[in-house]
Design a protein around this motif. Structure first.
Motif, PDB file in Angstrom:
ATOM      1  N   LYS A 455       7.955  40.842  27.618  1.00  0.00           N
ATOM      2  CA  LYS A 455       8.378  41.678  27.958  1.00  0.00           C
ATOM      3  C   LYS A 455       8.693  42.201  29.560  1.00  0.00           C
ATOM      4  N   TYR A 456       8.058  40.561  29.970  1.00  0.00           N
ATOM      5  CA  TYR A 456       8.019  40.876  31.668  1.00  0.00           C
ATOM      6  C   TYR A 456       9.442  39.758  31.945  1.00  0.00           C
ATOM      7  N   THR A 457       9.402  38.938  30.836  1.00  0.00           N
ATOM      8  CA  THR A 457      10.725  37.963  31.079  1.00  0.00           C
ATOM      9  C   THR A 457      12.202  39.449  31.132  1.00  0.00           C
ATOM     10  N   GLU A 458      12.028  39.591  29.878  1.00  0.00           N
ATOM     11  CA  GLU A 458      13.599  40.657  29.444  1.00  0.00           C
ATOM     12  C   GLU A 458      13.428  41.367  30.864  1.00  0.00           C
ATOM     13  N   LEU A 459      12.392  42.398  31.612  1.00  0.00           N
ATOM     14  CA  LEU A 459      12.724  43.320  33.162  1.00  0.00           C
ATOM     15  C   LEU A 459      13.339  42.709  34.152  1.00  0.00           C
ATOM     16  N   GLN A 460      13.379  41.108  33.758  1.00  0.00           N
ATOM     17  CA  GLN A 460      13.996  39.482  35.716  1.00  0.00           C
ATOM     18  C   GLN A 460      15.405  39.570  34.576  1.00  0.00           C
ATOM     19  N   GLY A 461      15.552  40.035  33.571  1.00  0.00           N
ATOM     20  CA  GLY A 461      17.049  39.899  33.180  1.00  0.00           C
ATOM     21  C   GLY A 461      16.426  38.220  32.343  1.00  0.00           C
ATOM     22  N   GLY A 462      16.130  37.212  32.052  1.00  0.00           N
ATOM     23  CA  GLY A 462      15.475  36.251  31.412  1.00  0.00           C
ATOM     24  C   GLY A 462      15.056  35.988  30.276  1.00  0.00           C
ATOM     25  N   THR A 463      14.758  35.262  29.294  1.00  0.00           N
ATOM     26  CA  THR A 463      14.471  34.646  27.934  1.00  0.00           C
ATOM     27  C   THR A 463      13.694  34.318  27.251  1.00  0.00           C
ATOM     28  N   LEU A 464      12.641  34.453  26.652  1.00  0.00           N
ATOM     29  CA  LEU A 464      11.162  33.784  25.948  1.00  0.00           C
ATOM     30  C   LEU A 464      11.889  33.782  25.014  1.00  0.00           C
ATOM     31  N   THR A 465      11.889  32.231  24.492  1.00  0.00           N
ATOM     32  CA  THR A 465      12.446  31.942  23.066  1.00  0.00           C
ATOM     33  C   THR A 465      11.067  30.751  23.144  1.00  0.00           C
ATOM     34  N   LEU A 466      10.556  30.945  21.607  1.00  0.00           N
ATOM     35  CA  LEU A 466       9.979  29.889  20.439  1.00  0.00           C
ATOM     36  C   LEU A 466      11.063  28.507  19.995  1.00  0.00           C
ATOM     37  N   LEU A 467      10.925  27.245  21.228  1.00  0.00           N
ATOM     38  CA  LEU A 467      11.538  26.222  20.024  1.00  0.00           C
ATOM     39  C   LEU A 467      11.136  25.598  19.005  1.00  0.00           C
ATOM     40  N   ALA A 468       9.677  25.693  18.584  1.00  0.00           N
ATOM     41  CA  ALA A 468       9.555  24.817  17.744  1.00  0.00           C
ATOM     42  C   ALA A 468       8.113  24.878  17.684  1.00  0.00           C
ATOM     43  N   SER A 469       7.637  24.243  16.578  1.00  0.00           N
ATOM     44  CA  SER A 469       5.854  24.731  16.154  1.00  0.00           C
ATOM     45  C   SER A 469       5.176  23.958  15.620  1.00  0.00           C
ATOM     46  N   SER A 470       4.674  23.479  14.795  1.00  0.00           N
ATOM     47  CA  SER A 470       4.195  22.201  14.056  1.00  0.00           C
ATOM     48  C   SER A 470       2.659  21.621  14.750  1.00  0.00           C
ATOM     49  N   GLU A 471       2.030  21.894  13.267  1.00  0.00           N
ATOM     50  CA  GLU A 471       0.653  21.090  13.760  1.00  0.00           C
ATOM     51  C   GLU A 471       0.462  19.677  14.715  1.00  0.00           C
ATOM     52  N   GLU A 472       1.449  19.611  15.184  1.00  0.00           N
ATOM     53  CA  GLU A 472       1.350  18.464  16.312  1.00  0.00           C
ATOM     54  C   GLU A 472       1.516  19.610  18.071  1.00  0.00           C
ATOM     55  N   GLY A 473       1.726  21.024  17.325  1.00  0.00           N
ATOM     56  CA  GLY A 473       1.798  21.715  19.318  1.00  0.00           C
ATOM     57  C   GLY A 473       3.579  22.898  18.769  1.00  0.00           C
ATOM     58  N   THR A 474       3.074  23.336  20.444  1.00  0.00           N
ATOM     59  CA  THR A 474       4.214  24.452  20.404  1.00  0.00           C
ATOM     60  C   THR A 474       5.164  24.516  21.221  1.00  0.00           C
ATOM     61  N   ALA A 475       5.920  24.302  20.885  1.00  0.00           N
ATOM     62  CA  ALA A 475       7.239  24.312  23.208  1.00  0.00           C
ATOM     63  C   ALA A 475       7.413  26.014  22.999  1.00  0.00           C
ATOM     64  N   PHE A 476       8.003  26.573  24.329  1.00  0.00           N
ATOM     65  CA  PHE A 476       8.413  27.573  24.570  1.00  0.00           C
ATOM     66  C   PHE A 476       9.011  26.900  25.769  1.00  0.00           C
ATOM     67  N   GLN A 477      10.461  28.359  25.659  1.00  0.00           N
ATOM     68  CA  GLN A 477      11.349  27.961  27.169  1.00  0.00           C
ATOM     69  C   GLN A 477      11.750  29.364  27.494  1.00  0.00           C
ATOM     70  N   LEU A 478      11.487  28.831  28.468  1.00  0.00           N
ATOM     71  CA  LEU A 478      11.704  29.887  29.796  1.00  0.00           C
ATOM     72  C   LEU A 478      13.445  30.314  30.295  1.00  0.00           C
ATOM     73  N   SER A 479      14.190  30.592  30.207  1.00  0.00           N
ATOM     74  CA  SER A 479      15.543  30.552  30.823  1.00  0.00           C
ATOM     75  C   SER A 479      15.798  31.843  31.996  1.00  0.00           C
ATOM     76  N   PHE A 480      16.566  31.433  33.076  1.00  0.00           N
ATOM     77  CA  PHE A 480      16.417  32.610  34.118  1.00  0.00           C
ATOM     78  C   PHE A 480      17.444  32.673  35.078  1.00  0.00           C
ATOM     79  N   PRO A 481      17.600  33.569  35.505  1.00  0.00           N
ATOM     80  CA  PRO A 481      19.929  33.655  35.839  1.00  0.00           C
ATOM     81  C   PRO A 481      19.116  32.519  37.369  1.00  0.00           C
ATOM     82  N   LEU A 482      20.258  31.487  37.540  1.00  0.00           N
ATOM     83  CA  LEU A 482      20.200  31.292  39.164  1.00  0.00           C
ATOM     84  C   LEU A 482      20.273  32.170  39.557  1.00  0.00           C
ATOM     85  N   ALA A 483      19.682  31.661  41.440  1.00  0.00           N
ATOM     86  CA  ALA A 483      19.596  32.287  42.444  1.00  0.00           C
ATOM     87  C   ALA A 483      21.320  32.248  43.063  1.00  0.00           C
TER      88      ALA A 483
END
Length: 492
Positions: A455-483
């Motif tokens: 929610k806080y990411t989207e309030l700033q115009g960014g996105t938060l996504t789950l890239l991948a997840s398995s028994e070996e770990g989890t990966a997330f990605q944050l993306s925001f507009p460049l200044a």
């Protein structure tokens, strides 16, 4: 077809008594067998120590200089003396597996062929076969292994006692079983009869007939019968009133459920967000307790604790804004922010927690300036990194990569934790949703971290996504507009 309660009582008593007798027999006889086993194991161990002491004394008093030569030369006399000394038939073997002492009739060739190679490897072991037990143990003289010592031990007395006890237990258990079953059956039969009568009365009440003959018993069943009768009368008098109030009650329950859910979401959000800065403060306190005399740490810790305390106060207002998100969005002040600086600030706050769990941090960070709200972004980073620490494996790793891509600033966070099943990947951002309830209770999570971060990411115009997840770990990605100034530079 329903079974009669009398039949169920009888079957239950039969199974209960039979199971009790069987379990008692098993536990008692197993206890006797285990006790016998401990006794003869202890006895044979003592005989081994006494035999080694005797052989050591005999060797020291002999003229031989080598223990092996002494053992081979006097094996016959030594085994005869050991048999008289220990009361057990004894045999001596060389390290090559050769029998040094005279052969005894009690030595079982098949058993020796199986046990002797293991004893030559330095193991102490024995094999019980009927009334015979063969015990082999390495023999050492002067801290040097010189051969194998073997005992023959008769289990005739132990087996005889065990079989006698088993027979007596079977006879006594059968008598106790029959007597107990008969007495219990006669006792419960009267109860079962009255319970059946009470059941018939209840069936009549289900069909709308509320009058029946009340039991005259003075115990709990009689009291229950009278209670059922009075309850039937009350049901008869109030049934219509309950039907008229059912709709109003359902409406009230619905409103209460809505209010309860809203209250739970509000309290849960406040609790979770309060924990984030408190975690940082506690981490510094842990470091200060470990290094109280470190002036550099003290100089860094006090301002940081003060900063986290201030942010804790600020998050009260943020949380209230989040609770009103369904009506209008909380205020966010977007400004150019260096993602690497904010990331270092959060990592510095969580340094103590990272060290506590023995985690390794791997960073690949480029200089990226994005457009975002500082406090909101700190909350996002703190929640994601806190999850990566809490749900990681001991001595695990956390990989962080920051880089620009077209008009976006990207932060990828990967851990080596427990992972999230892909079946649940669509719901992990839902409020109060946790994949592993037990793990969440252990770590103190309530299922709000990823929801608030998104929610806080989207309030700033960014996105938060789950890239991948398995028994070996989890990966997330944050993306925001460049200044804006970075966008200009990249376009030029």
């Amino acid at each position: 077809m329903r079974s009669s309660i009398k039949m169920k009582f009888s079957l239950f008593l039969l199974i209960l008594l039979l199971l009790t007798v069987i379990l008692l027999r098993v536990f008692i006889l197993d206890g006797i067998r285990e006790n016998q086993k401990r006794e003869y194991e202890s006895y044979l161990s003592q005989q081994t120590d006494l035999s080694e002491a005797y052989l050591r004394q005999s060797f020291l008093s002999s003229e031989e200089l080598l223990p092996e030569a002494f053992l081979k030369k006097d094996a016959a006399e030594l085994t005869q003396n050991l048999a008289s000394f220990t009361g057990q038939e004894t045999a001596l073997f060389s390290l090559e597996g050769t029998l040094l002492s005279p052969r005894k009739e009690t030595l079982n060739e098949e058993t020796l062929k199986e046990l002797l190679p293991l004893a030559l490897e330095g193991k102490t072991l024995y094999r019980a076969n009927g009334d015979d037990l063969f015990y082999l143990t390495p023999l050492s003289l002067e801290n040097h292994r010189v051969g194998i010592l073997a005992f023959y031990y008769s289990l005739r007395n132990e087996n005889s006692f065990y079989e006698s006890t088993a027979s007596r237990f079977l006879y006594v258990g059968s008598v106790v079983f029959l007597v107990s079953f008969l007495a219990a059956y006669l006792y419960f039969r009267s109860y079962a009869t009255d319970i059946l009568k009470l059941n018939t009365a209840v069936e009549k009440m289900e069909s709308g007939t509320y009058g029946f003959q009340v039991s005259e018993r003075s115990d709990e069943i009689g009291s229950l019968s009278r209670g059922v009768f009075h309850m039937g009368q009350k049901i008869k008098n109030t049934l219509e009133e309950m039907r008229s109030e059912e709709e109003k009650l359902q409406e009230a329950v619905t409103k209460l459920e809505i209010l309860g859910k809203q209250q739970k979401e509000f309290i849960g959000a406040v609790t979770h967000e309060f924990k984030t800065p408190l975690t940082s403060v506690r981490a510094y306190l842990d470091l200060l307790s470990m290094y109280p005399e470190d002036p550099v740490l003290l100089k860094k810790a006090l301002p940081a604790i003060e900063e986290e305390t201030r942010r804790l106060y600020d998050m009260v207002e943020k949380t209230l804004e989040l609770s009103r998100l369904e009506h209008y969005a909380p205020h966010t002040a977007l400004s150019p922010l260096k993602l690497s600086v904010l990331l270092d600030e959060v990592l510095h706050s969580l340094k103590g927690k990272i060290e506590k769990f023995g985690l390794t941090l791997v960073k690949e960070v480029e200089d990226v300036e994005i457009l975002g709200d500082r406090e909101a972004l700190l909350i996002v980073l703190m929640n994601l990194l806190d999850n990566a620490i809490k749900y990681n494996k001991p001595q695990g790793k956390i990989f962080i990569r920051v880089y620009p891509e077209e008009h976006l600033g990207i932060l990828q966070l990967e851990d080596t934790g427990i992972g999230i099943p892909m079946d649940f990947s669509q719901r992990i951002f839902d409020p109060f949703y946790t994949v592993d309830k037990n793990r969440s209770r252990e770590t103190g999570g309530v299922g709000l971290g990823l929801s608030l971060a998104k929610k806080y990411t989207e309030l700033q115009g960014g996105t938060l996504t789950l890239l991948a997840s398995s028994e070996e770990g989890t990966a997330f990605q944050l993306s925001f507009p460049l200044a804006p100034f970075l966008e200009d530079d990249s376009s030029s």
